[in-house]
Design an enzyme around this catalytic site. Sequence first.
Site, PDB file in Angstrom:
ATOM      1  N   TYR A   1       0.823  -1.223   0.000  1.00  0.00           N
ATOM      2  CA  TYR A   1       0.000   0.000   0.000  1.00  0.00           C
ATOM      3  C   TYR A   1       0.857   1.274   0.000  1.00  0.00           C
ATOM      4  CZ  TYR A   1      -3.378   3.406   1.965  1.00  0.00           C
ATOM      5  OH  TYR A   1      -4.152   4.501   2.215  1.00  0.00           O
TER       6      TYR A   1
ATOM      7  N   ASP B   1      12.001 -12.683  -0.456  1.00  0.00           N
ATOM      8  CA  ASP B   1      11.639 -12.518   0.949  1.00  0.00           C
ATOM      9  C   ASP B   1      12.830 -11.847   1.642  1.00  0.00           C
ATOM     10  OD1 ASP B   1      11.384 -12.995   3.731  1.00  0.00           O
ATOM     11  OD2 ASP B   1      10.045 -14.683   3.331  1.00  0.00           O
TER      12      ASP B   1
ATOM     13  N   PHE C   1       9.869  -1.089   3.618  1.00  0.00           N
ATOM     14  CA  PHE C   1       8.456  -1.203   4.018  1.00  0.00           C
ATOM     15  C   PHE C   1       8.094  -2.631   4.420  1.00  0.00           C
ATOM     16  CE2 PHE C   1       8.187   2.351   0.920  1.00  0.00           C
ATOM     17  CZ  PHE C   1       7.511   3.283   1.688  1.00  0.00           C
TER      18      PHE C   1
ATOM     19  N   LYS D   1       1.738  -6.429   9.307  1.00  0.00           N
ATOM     20  CA  LYS D   1       1.227  -5.215   9.960  1.00  0.00           C
ATOM     21  C   LYS D   1      -0.116  -5.356  10.664  1.00  0.00           C
ATOM     22  CE  LYS D   1      -1.072  -3.489   5.838  1.00  0.00           C
ATOM     23  NZ  LYS D   1      -1.390  -2.369   5.004  1.00  0.00           N
TER      24      LYS D   1
ATOM     25  N   SER E   1       6.003   3.341  13.286  1.00  0.00           N
ATOM     26  CA  SER E   1       4.582   3.560  13.556  1.00  0.00           C
ATOM     27  C   SER E   1       4.409   4.332  14.853  1.00  0.00           C
ATOM     28  CB  SER E   1       3.898   2.196  13.680  1.00  0.00           C
ATOM     29  OG  SER E   1       2.636   2.322  14.278  1.00  0.00           O
TER      30      SER E   1
ATOM     31  N   TYR F   1       3.211  -7.017  17.143  1.00  0.00           N
ATOM     32  CA  TYR F   1       3.458  -6.148  15.981  1.00  0.00           C
ATOM     33  C   TYR F   1       4.122  -4.849  16.434  1.00  0.00           C
ATOM     34  CZ  TYR F   1       2.539  -2.287  12.871  1.00  0.00           C
ATOM     35  OH  TYR F   1       2.696  -1.138  12.134  1.00  0.00           O
TER      36      TYR F   1
ATOM     37  N   LYS G   1       8.134  -3.040  15.820  1.00  0.00           N
ATOM     38  CA  LYS G   1       8.513  -1.684  15.387  1.00  0.00           C
ATOM     39  C   LYS G   1       9.469  -1.050  16.409  1.00  0.00           C
ATOM     40  CE  LYS G   1       6.376  -1.744  11.539  1.00  0.00           C
ATOM     41  NZ  LYS G   1       7.139  -1.789  10.287  1.00  0.00           N
TER      42      LYS G   1
ATOM     43  N   ASN H   1      -8.506  -2.519   9.038  1.00  0.00           N
ATOM     44  CA  ASN H   1      -8.432  -1.068   9.207  1.00  0.00           C
ATOM     45  C   ASN H   1      -9.740  -0.392   8.840  1.00  0.00           C
ATOM     46  OD1 ASN H   1      -5.244  -1.708   8.192  1.00  0.00           O
ATOM     47  ND2 ASN H   1      -5.572  -0.654  10.119  1.00  0.00           N
ATOM     48  N   LEU H   2      -9.911   0.782   9.418  1.00  0.00           N
ATOM     49  CA  LEU H   2     -11.200   1.472   9.313  1.00  0.00           C
ATOM     50  C   LEU H   2     -11.588   1.833   7.876  1.00  0.00           C
ATOM     51  CD1 LEU H   2     -13.606   2.852  10.732  1.00  0.00           C
ATOM     52  CD2 LEU H   2     -12.190   4.923  10.874  1.00  0.00           C
TER      53      LEU H   2
ATOM     54  N   ARG I   1     -12.602  -2.489  20.871  1.00  0.00           N
ATOM     55  CA  ARG I   1     -11.678  -3.503  20.362  1.00  0.00           C
ATOM     56  C   ARG I   1     -10.483  -3.560  21.308  1.00  0.00           C
ATOM     57  NH1 ARG I   1      -9.221  -2.767  14.338  1.00  0.00           N
ATOM     58  NH2 ARG I   1      -8.158  -1.010  15.328  1.00  0.00           N
TER      59      ARG I   1
ATOM     60  N   ASP J   1      -7.030  -1.092  21.563  1.00  0.00           N
ATOM     61  CA  ASP J   1      -7.108   0.217  20.896  1.00  0.00           C
ATOM     62  C   ASP J   1      -6.637   1.347  21.820  1.00  0.00           C
ATOM     63  OD1 ASP J   1      -7.827  -0.046  18.255  1.00  0.00           O
ATOM     64  OD2 ASP J   1      -9.990  -0.068  18.655  1.00  0.00           O
TER      65      ASP J   1
HETATM   66  N1  UFG Z   1     -12.254   0.912  13.792  1.00  0.00           N
HETATM   67  C1  UFG Z   1     -13.603   0.667  13.904  1.00  0.00           C
HETATM   68  N2  UFG Z   1     -14.142  -0.327  13.136  1.00  0.00           N
HETATM   69  C2  UFG Z   1     -13.404  -1.063  12.266  1.00  0.00           C
HETATM   70  C3  UFG Z   1     -12.018  -0.792  12.145  1.00  0.00           C
HETATM   71  C4  UFG Z   1     -11.475   0.204  12.940  1.00  0.00           C
HETATM   72  O1  UFG Z   1     -14.313   1.308  14.683  1.00  0.00           O
HETATM   73  O2  UFG Z   1     -13.959  -1.957  11.612  1.00  0.00           O
HETATM   74  C5  UFG Z   1     -11.674   1.998  14.606  1.00  0.00           C
HETATM   75  C6  UFG Z   1     -10.615   1.484  15.566  1.00  0.00           C
HETATM   76  O3  UFG Z   1     -11.210   1.041  16.765  1.00  0.00           O
HETATM   77  C7  UFG Z   1      -9.748   2.718  15.724  1.00  0.00           C
HETATM   78  C8  UFG Z   1      -9.868   3.440  14.373  1.00  0.00           C
HETATM   79  O4  UFG Z   1     -11.030   2.898  13.760  1.00  0.00           O
HETATM   80  O5  UFG Z   1     -10.276   3.547  16.708  1.00  0.00           O
HETATM   81  C9  UFG Z   1      -8.686   3.186  13.468  1.00  0.00           C
HETATM   82  O6  UFG Z   1      -8.466   1.793  13.396  1.00  0.00           O
HETATM   83  P1  UFG Z   1      -7.458   1.137  12.351  1.00  0.00           P
HETATM   84  O7  UFG Z   1      -7.505  -0.344  12.572  1.00  0.00           O
HETATM   85  O8  UFG Z   1      -7.724   1.637  10.994  1.00  0.00           O
HETATM   86  O9  UFG Z   1      -6.060   1.728  12.779  1.00  0.00           O
HETATM   87  P2  UFG Z   1      -5.328   1.674  14.197  1.00  0.00           P
HETATM   88  O10 UFG Z   1      -5.285   3.057  14.691  1.00  0.00           O
HETATM   89  O11 UFG Z   1      -5.863   0.635  15.084  1.00  0.00           O
HETATM   90  O12 UFG Z   1      -3.938   1.074  13.745  1.00  0.00           O
HETATM   91  C10 UFG Z   1      -3.017   1.880  13.150  1.00  0.00           C
HETATM   92  C11 UFG Z   1      -2.157   1.032  12.217  1.00  0.00           C
HETATM   93  C12 UFG Z   1      -1.341   0.064  12.981  1.00  0.00           C
HETATM   94  C13 UFG Z   1      -0.638   0.741  14.141  1.00  0.00           C
HETATM   95  C14 UFG Z   1      -1.603   1.490  14.982  1.00  0.00           C
HETATM   96  C15 UFG Z   1      -0.913   2.249  16.071  1.00  0.00           C
HETATM   97  O13 UFG Z   1      -2.960   0.312  11.300  1.00  0.00           O
HETATM   98  O14 UFG Z   1      -0.377  -0.467  12.113  1.00  0.00           O
HETATM   99  O15 UFG Z   1      -2.275   2.429  14.176  1.00  0.00           O
HETATM  100  O16 UFG Z   1      -1.813   2.950  16.868  1.00  0.00           O
HETATM  101  F1  UFG Z   1      -0.039  -0.178  14.942  1.00  0.00           F
END
Ligand code: UFG
Length: 345
Positions: free
Chosen positions: A14, A61, A84, A88, A128, A153, A157, A203-204, A298, A301
């Site tokens: 990505y 790899d 990269f 993750k 990160s 994970y 980092k 991811n969101l 979750r 978080d």
């Molecule tokens: N979320 C939802 N519903 C979903 C997915 C995510 O509500 O289906 C919320 C999560 O609870 C969070 C926000 O959306 O509050 C962002 O979530 P992501 O999974 O998109 O991202 P994160 O902040 O959890 O994770 C990111 C990176 C990771 C890193 C992390 C560090 O993807 O690699 O930040 O905080 F480790």
Amino acid sequence: MEKKKILVTGGAGYIGSHTVVELHEAGYEPVIIDNFSNSKESALDGITAITGQQFRCYRVDCTNAAAMREVFEQEPGLEGVIHFAAYKAVGESVEKPLEYYHNNVGSLVALLQVMREFNVTNLVFSSSCTVYGIPENLPVTEQTPVQKANSPYGNTKKICEEILSDVAQSASTLRSIALRYFNPIGAHPSAKIGELPLGVPNNLVPFITQTAAGIREQLTIFGEDYDTADGTCVRDYVHVVDLAKAHVTAVERLLEAKGDKIEFFNVGTGSGNTVLEAVQAFERATGVKVNYKVGPRRAGDVPKIYADVTKATEVLGFRTNSTLEEAMKSAWDWQLSLQDSVTNV
Ligand code: UFG
């Protein structure tokens, strides 16, 4: 003039694919390594569609030092590496810690050894904001204390940053920049490359776009009882193209031999948005409603995190060029471009 050659591990992924495009735009010659464990070869077609170029790509790899050595032999004159390639997924790392340590830590160590053998001395590393854990004060600066990681994970980092710091303390000629990403979202404006989660997105934003596209039935917002404006978590959502550009300026800084042997930079926008605000921004930007419900929190978080980006702004000339709405629109355009594809379902 000969273009400067930069090796991009995970270059079909990505952030990697967007960075390959930005390196080309800035006049560099990217060379890609990817084992396609979490990416698709179609990303290379997207890169070609945007740039009109086919960059060399080695299916290797990065934990395999012998195979990496062969790439360095075939690509003499590498000026630097952007690393990269890594696993993750936070949740998966809890299930498979050894795989995460082997892949993420092992690949960095193998890469550094091969770089040393070939006297390649410049490295940009994908770190990160997870290294800050649950921060006491916001926004987080690079001086904010690094905390114990709350997932394998996150720990990879943190360990990789420590490895780079230890190498910097030694007599090594390596110069490195670790970019601490906040939440990368969006896609290239051409909609030829973007995030391509395999299976159900963690991811969101991909979950939002897939729900809006009817691939997923409903988005679950994880918790609305946090101590934030609307009770949902706060994140700093940075457009992937802005983030990609930060890698190019980091490479430039290394090539000019400016700064310390190791430097850390936050890369975010400098402002936080709640999950609900992110959903609303998507709806405003696209005119498409997202079917969502609120579910429980979750595990793991962080309630609230966003960056102070003063250092990246002043030192790397980092800029945020798009709003949250624009980033969401680009993510949606990318999702629509995948509509006929079943590969991301
Ligand atoms: N979320 C939802 N519903 C979903 C997915 C995510 O509500 O289906 C919320 C999560 O609870 C969070 C926000 O959306 O509050 C962002 O979530 P992501 O999974 O998109 O991202 P994160 O902040 O959890 O994770 C990111 C990176 C990771 C890193 C992390 C560090 O993807 O690699 O930040 O905080 F480790």
